[in-house]
Design an enzyme around this catalytic site. Structure first.
Site, PDB file in Angstrom:
ATOM      1  NE  ARG A   1      -1.009  10.656   9.875  1.00 40.78           N
ATOM      2  CZ  ARG A   1      -1.204   9.542   9.156  1.00 40.78           C
ATOM      3  NH1 ARG A   1      -2.342   8.929   9.228  1.00 40.78           N
ATOM      4  NH2 ARG A   1      -0.276   9.104   8.339  1.00 40.78           N
TER       5      ARG A   1
ATOM      6  CB  CYS B   1      -5.362   6.233  10.644  1.00 40.57           C
ATOM      7  SG  CYS B   1      -5.836   4.773   9.761  1.00 40.57           S
TER       8      CYS B   1
ATOM      9  CG  ASP C   1       2.853   1.773   9.609  1.00 41.17           C
ATOM     10  OD1 ASP C   1       3.121   1.920   8.398  1.00 41.17           O
ATOM     11  OD2 ASP C   1       2.494   2.700  10.337  1.00 41.17           O
TER      12      ASP C   1
ATOM     13  CE  LYS D   1      -1.807   1.677   4.011  1.00 40.25           C
ATOM     14  NZ  LYS D   1      -1.573   3.096   4.266  1.00 40.25           N
ATOM     15  CG  ASN D   2       2.171   2.689   3.514  1.00 38.20           C
ATOM     16  OD1 ASN D   2       1.010   2.970   3.179  1.00 38.20           O
ATOM     17  ND2 ASN D   2       2.496   2.475   4.775  1.00 38.20           N
TER      18      ASN D   2
ATOM     19  NE  ARG E   1      -7.804   4.084   5.052  1.00 37.02           N
ATOM     20  CZ  ARG E   1      -7.378   5.257   5.522  1.00 37.02           C
ATOM     21  NH1 ARG E   1      -7.836   5.721   6.650  1.00 37.02           N
ATOM     22  NH2 ARG E   1      -6.474   5.944   4.861  1.00 37.02           N
TER      23      ARG E   1
END
Ligand code: EPZ
Length: 416
Positions: A121, A116, A305, A22-23, A397
């Protein structure tokens, strides 16, 4: 709302193929905006965040074609620099569209990105860096607008090695006028994959030592076909699952050299790891030992993570341990639900103290963000009895199909 149903207290045995990252996929999809043609991305994970990114790109004039895990992005007709609030507020990583849109169109506007609930952030590092490259940014409290009459290369040092800010600067610099020297940049593997993709498109990017990149702006880039690498966080999640529940699993395609910190902790806790040709073999059938103190940080430190997934294994281990979270200031949200299952974790500012030696009890629990949701599924695998994890959409997600994957590892999980 869909949930995950788990019948726990059973070890894991089996093999699973690790999905695309994903990242890595999200910044590379954003970088495709820099190319006035068709980029073909293979092995893209079929997850909600990739879907949101496709819709954002389509809304600003890209043509997107999807065939299973292959996504073709045609940015030749890129026309609109206003990012749709509907998706931007759902996904923090939309902020990384600022660099490429300033590079291609000289302007971008977006509402404050969502994402999230794992802590503050801000995007100050992004704004400061892009301003240094010639963008003028205005924030009216509801959203952000940035314009430039061409970006210029410069020397920059990030105050913190932010992954997203590093990605934004790299994408802004590849078409800028002149050379950009970026210091104290993030060193996560996803930065390397983004630079690799851009290099395949004709960009000039050189790594000049740890946390230092030199980027020579080009007049234009050309299309390429690129395969998204395997997801190190998904691989790490399943490693934590085997650590916590016990058993013997084979993580096919697990990336090499990207999870060193986790693998060292896992071996400290009693797991045996072995890399075979294109897989990581994990075995934990002996007692689980406390890893002592674990601290998250920027790569190559222990990844934030995987903090929540590891907490579950720590709760089972013999002996007290602690997890210090240094990256996000709100990433212990899952502790409340883990404690309802009997984890007994005590929070002391940025540190979770885990007493260990706990047998968890199955409960109905609620996910409130992506990696905490995955941790609750892992807790269900270890717990006595049945666990229901509600708000499964958070987990979707980032994980293509966590139930499918864990069933391949022999877990008794159902989705609904
Ligand atoms: C990326 O987020 C990842 N997301 C995150 O993964 C990951 O946890 C994070 O990097 C750290 O590794 C994607 O790649 C899409 P940061 P990002 O900018 O770029 C502060 C997941 O679960 N900061 O490195 O948003 C920030 O508040 C997600 O897959 C500023 O202060 O992370 C945080 O404390 C979650 N100002 C720290 O830096 C800024 O302008 C790290 O943030 C930017 C960041």
């Amino acid at each position: 709302m869909k949930s995950v149903y788990i019948r726990g207290n059973a070890s894991l045995y089996g093999e699973v193929t690790i999905q695309g990252s994903k990242n890595a996929a999200l910044p590379i999809m954003a970088a495709a905006l820099l190319v006035p043609g068709v980029c073909v991305l293979r092995n893209c994970p079929r997850i909600a965040d990739v879907e949101y990114m496709c819709r954002i790109l389509e809304s600003i004039g890209c043509r997107i074609e999807r065939e299973k895990r292959e996504i073709r992005i045609d940015a030749a007709q890129l026309s609109d620099s206003r990012l749709p609030e509907e998706y931007v507020t759902r996904m923090r990583s939309s902020v990384m569209l600022m660099g490429p849109l300033l590079g291609r169109l000289g302007e971008v506007s977006l509402s404050h990105p969502g994402g999230c609930v794992i802590g503050d952030r801000p995007i100050d590092l992004h704004v400061k860096a892009l301003s240094r490259m010639g963008a003028s940014c205005r924030d009216d409290g509801k959203g952000l607008a940035a314009v430039c009459s061409g970006l210029r290369g410069t020397s920059l040092r990030l105050a913190y090695p932010s992954v997203g800010a590093t990605e934004n600067v790299v994408m802004a610099a590849v078409l800028a006028d002149g050379v950009t020297c970026l210091e104290n940049c993030a060193q996560e593997p996803e930065i390397g994959w983004l630079c690799d993709f851009l290099t395949h498109c004709g960009a000039s990017i050189r790594r000049q030592g740890p946390g230092r990149l030199l980027i020579r702006g080009r007049k234009s880039l050309h299309p390429c076909t690129y395969t998204i690498p395997a997801d190190r966080i998904v691989a790490g999640t399943y490693l934590c699952a085997c650590l916590a529940a016990g058993g013997e699993v084979r993580l096919k395609g697990a990336p090499e050299g990207e999870n060193g910190a986790l693998e060292a902790v896992a071996e400290r806790m009693g797991a045996s790891l072995r890399r075979t040709q294109n897989a990581l073999w994990v075995k934990r059938t002996s007692p689980l030992f406390s890893p002592g103190r674990v601290e998250t940080g920027s790569f190559p430190a222990f990844p934030t993570d995987l903090q929540s997934p590891l907490l579950v294994a720590m709760a089972q281990a013999e002996g007290e341990s602690s997890m210090k979270e240094t990256v996000f200031n709100g990433r212990f949200g899952v502790v409340k639900e883990l404690n309802r299952m009997g984890a007994g974790i005590r929070l002391d500012a940025d540190t979770a103290v885990v007493p260990g030696g706990r047998m968890l009890t199955g409960k109905r629990v609620r996910a409130s963000e992506l990696r905490g949701g995955a941790a609750l599924v892992i807790a269900g695998l270890c717990a006595q009895g049945e666990t229901t994890v509600e708000n499964r959409f958070y987990v979707d997600r980032g994980y293509e199909d966590i139930c499918r994957d864990l069933r391949l590892l022999g877990a008794c999980v159902q989705d609904g």
